[in-house]
Design a protein around this motif. Structure first.
Motif, short mmCIF file in Angstrom:
data_model
loop_
_atom_site.label_atom_id
_atom_site.label_comp_id
_atom_site.label_asym_id
_atom_site.label_seq_id
_atom_site.Cartn_x
_atom_site.Cartn_y
_atom_site.Cartn_z
N LYS A 7 0.74 -1.13 0.05
CA LYS A 7 0.10 0.02 0.01
C LYS A 7 0.86 1.16 0.07
O LYS A 7 1.78 1.32 0.76
N GLY A 8 0.60 2.15 -1.12
CA GLY A 8 1.30 3.36 -1.15
C GLY A 8 2.61 3.30 -1.88
O GLY A 8 3.29 4.14 -2.33
N GLU A 9 3.01 2.05 -2.30
CA GLU A 9 3.97 1.89 -3.38
C GLU A 9 3.80 2.40 -4.43
O GLU A 9 2.81 2.37 -5.01
N ILE A 10 4.74 2.95 -5.41
CA ILE A 10 4.46 3.50 -6.60
C ILE A 10 5.02 2.39 -7.78
O ILE A 10 6.17 2.03 -7.46
N ILE A 11 4.24 1.75 -8.53
CA ILE A 11 4.29 0.86 -9.53
C ILE A 11 4.41 1.38 -10.80
O ILE A 11 3.98 2.25 -11.29
N GLU A 12 5.28 0.79 -11.69
CA GLU A 12 5.30 1.06 -12.84
C GLU A 12 4.51 0.09 -13.92
O GLU A 12 4.40 -1.12 -13.78
N ILE A 13 3.63 0.75 -14.83
CA ILE A 13 2.86 -0.01 -15.68
C ILE A 13 3.22 0.24 -17.08
O ILE A 13 3.65 1.34 -17.38
N PHE B 153 3.43 5.49 -14.01
CA PHE B 153 3.51 5.21 -12.91
C PHE B 153 2.42 5.39 -12.02
O PHE B 153 1.32 6.32 -12.57
N ALA B 154 1.80 4.32 -11.15
CA ALA B 154 0.56 4.75 -10.31
C ALA B 154 0.79 4.29 -8.88
O ALA B 154 1.80 3.37 -8.48
N VAL B 155 0.32 4.77 -8.06
CA VAL B 155 0.24 4.62 -6.48
C VAL B 155 -0.69 3.41 -6.15
O VAL B 155 -1.66 3.48 -6.40
N ALA B 156 -0.16 2.25 -5.57
CA ALA B 156 -0.79 1.29 -5.17
C ALA B 156 -1.70 1.66 -4.02
O ALA B 156 -1.15 1.72 -2.92
N SER B 157 -2.95 1.77 -4.05
CA SER B 157 -4.06 1.99 -3.25
C SER B 157 -4.78 0.95 -2.69
O SER B 157 -5.22 1.03 -1.16
N ALA B 158 -5.09 0.27 -3.52
CA ALA B 158 -6.14 -0.85 -3.09
C ALA B 158 -6.22 -1.90 -4.20
O ALA B 158 -5.78 -2.15 -5.26
N ASP C 290 -5.53 -8.17 -12.60
CA ASP C 290 -5.61 -8.18 -11.19
C ASP C 290 -4.45 -7.91 -10.39
O ASP C 290 -3.30 -8.48 -10.53
N ILE C 291 -4.51 -7.11 -9.19
CA ILE C 291 -3.22 -6.73 -8.50
C ILE C 291 -3.80 -6.89 -6.96
O ILE C 291 -4.92 -6.49 -6.62
N VAL C 292 -2.88 -7.40 -6.16
CA VAL C 292 -3.19 -7.63 -4.94
C VAL C 292 -2.31 -6.26 -3.96
O VAL C 292 -0.98 -6.42 -4.34
N VAL C 293 -2.85 -5.58 -3.27
CA VAL C 293 -2.21 -4.60 -2.43
C VAL C 293 -2.29 -4.90 -1.05
O VAL C 293 -3.29 -5.21 -0.66
N GLU C 294 -1.01 -5.01 -0.38
CA GLU C 294 -0.96 -5.65 1.13
C GLU C 294 -0.68 -4.43 1.85
O GLU C 294 -0.13 -3.61 1.58
#
Length: 109
Positions: free
Chosen positions: A17-23, A79-84, A105-109
């Motif tokens: 949660k809150g991590e910046i991911i690259e797409i 880039f996007a911030v992993a929120s949920a 599908d993405i899992v945010v922990e």
């Protein structure tokens, strides 16, 4: 709706949660400008992808209007911030009315 087999993506399956991911996403598409001719000398009709969007759980992440200067097989990276946890959906539209979609599908922990 066109098949998603024309799409290559690189999106993580998990993020904190809150991590910046690259797409990263690439669509296999000719992006025909309408200025070339075929072997018989006839003009090849213009056919370009003119819109791209990404949503995360139906919330917009990015939206772009594209024009004829975009190369064939367009590659997008952002880039996007992993929120949920949920679904990331990528969609491309071309001028001929074809729609290309990819859902991840993405899992945010």
């Amino acid at each position: 709706m066109a098949n998603s087999d024309r799409v290559k993506v690189r999106i993580p399956a998990k993020a904190k949660k809150g991590e910046i991911i690259e797409i990263k996403a690439q669509l296999s598409h000719d992006m025909e400008s309408g200025q070339r001719k075929d072997a018989d000398g006839k003009s090849i009709p213009r056919r370009i992808v003119n819109k791209f969007t990404c949503t995360w759980n139906n919330e917009p992440v990015i939206s772009a209007d594209w024009h004829q200067a975009v190369s064939a097989n367009p590659l997008s990276g952002f880039f996007a911030v992993a929120s949920a946890s949920g679904k990331i959906k990528l969609t491309w539209w071309d001028e001929a009315g074809a729609v290309f979609e990819y859902t991840h599908d993405i899992v945010v922990e």
